[in-house]
Design an enzyme around this catalytic site. Sequence first.
Site, PDB file in Angstrom:
ATOM      1  N   CYS A  43       0.825  -1.230   0.000  1.00 23.67           N
ATOM      2  CA  CYS A  43       0.000   0.000   0.000  1.00 23.67           C
ATOM      3  C   CYS A  43       0.849   1.266   0.000  1.00 23.67           C
ATOM      4  CB  CYS A  43      -0.913   0.020   1.214  1.00 23.67           C
ATOM      5  SG  CYS A  43      -1.909  -1.462   1.335  1.00 23.67           S
ATOM      6  N   HIS A  84      -4.058   6.892   1.317  1.00 28.94           N
ATOM      7  CA  HIS A  84      -4.221   5.571   0.695  1.00 28.94           C
ATOM      8  C   HIS A  84      -5.636   5.090   1.020  1.00 28.94           C
ATOM      9  CE1 HIS A  84      -4.128   1.388  -0.087  1.00 28.94           C
ATOM     10  NE2 HIS A  84      -4.048   1.048   1.186  1.00 28.94           N
ATOM     11  N   ASN A 123     -10.013  -0.922  -2.425  1.00 27.84           N
ATOM     12  CA  ASN A 123      -8.614  -0.658  -2.082  1.00 27.84           C
ATOM     13  C   ASN A 123      -7.748  -1.204  -3.223  1.00 27.84           C
ATOM     14  OD1 ASN A 123      -5.990  -0.873  -1.087  1.00 27.84           O
ATOM     15  ND2 ASN A 123      -6.624  -1.534   0.961  1.00 27.84           N
TER      16      ASN A 123
END
Length: 355
Positions: free
Chosen positions: A116, A282, A312
């Site tokens: 991430c 993020h 995501n």
Amino acid sequence: MVRSRIAGIGKYLPAHVVANNDLQSVMETSDEWIQERTGIRERRYGIKHEETTTTMAAQAARVAIERAGITVEDIDFILFATLSPDYYFPGCGVLLQRELGITSTSIGAMDIRNQCTGFVYGLATGDQFIRSGMYKNVLVVGAEMHSMGLDYSTRGRNVTVIFGDGAGAVVLQPTQEKGQGILSSKLHADGSHAEKLAFINPGAHGGYHNRYLDEPVDYGYGNEEYGGIFLTEKMVREGMTYPYMDGPFVFKLAVQKFPEVIQEVLSEAGASIEDLRMLIPHQANLRISQFVQRNLKLRDDQVWNNIQKYGNTTAASVPIALCEAVEAGAIQRGDLVCLAAFGSGFTWGANLIRW
Ligand code: UT7
């Protein structure tokens, strides 16, 4: 003083929309659970066996390159962040070079394995190459084709419902303009909880003897381990070849580390929260972003969220969100923008940019 500026930005989201209700038809979950816990309504999946992490990256990169007013042959370095590479090796950096049709071998290509946080690490790394004068057009990409590697049974629901596919890319170039560009970056790592959010099989780890696992696990390694074969029949049969996440554990650390690193990057640049035009967190979970927003006392118009539409997308989430904010006119020249991420590793970090 030479700094790096984002000269062009692009994104690519595959056309196929997968709504929460679509997942509900293959596993025990519900639109209500997913929206309440994560904010996600839908995500995109690439076309199986046709699109890959690299092809999606190329789509985003072409837009970024065109907007930077250059051609693919001007790119002198590629930084590629992903956790879902086309191949175990070689990495996606060289695959992207080929996909873009870059024939020059003077170019460098490097893969970033920071999940991430991959794009934030990539931007910080590219920035250093620009500042040192080594390169003039650095392509930084974050791309993921998660949909090929998720567990679509109820067993994997806590992970599977969260993730989506997509890509984002920027071209970094040097600027001498005072106060413009990437002002500062902060990067962190803490490997002590590496297995809390991880995808370890197939891998060259110690199998039963992996001393970092809470309990010894028999992966079915026999003589095979000496043959260099990391994947066993048992792993496939028992569904050990999927990502694992201790969600609540990750959540607790994320909400702590996001505000810390954002404050850190601001303070290094002598700026404060009030100066921030836009935070691009993020897109891990809408609840995490909302927690961070409240903690830092940011207004709604100071935080960009799009996880509702895309889920995501790991290394791609920050550049996709940044690109969307720019395209929407929410970021203008001179605005102070902060990118921040936290994820597997654990790694976390932030970049502060004067647009
Ligand atoms: O981007 C990388 C970094 N990742 C993150 O930052 C993710 C951080 N963590 C999270 O976002 C959240 O922990 C999740 C969204 C992953 C999970 O939400 P949670 O509120 O922490 O749920 P939980 O894992 O504690 O599970 C609660 C219950 C469990 O059932 P029981 O044991 O209470 O009966 C789960 O089995 O929810 C169940 N559950 C689900 N139910 C329906 C887990 N996933 C699902 C699902 N649908 N998809």
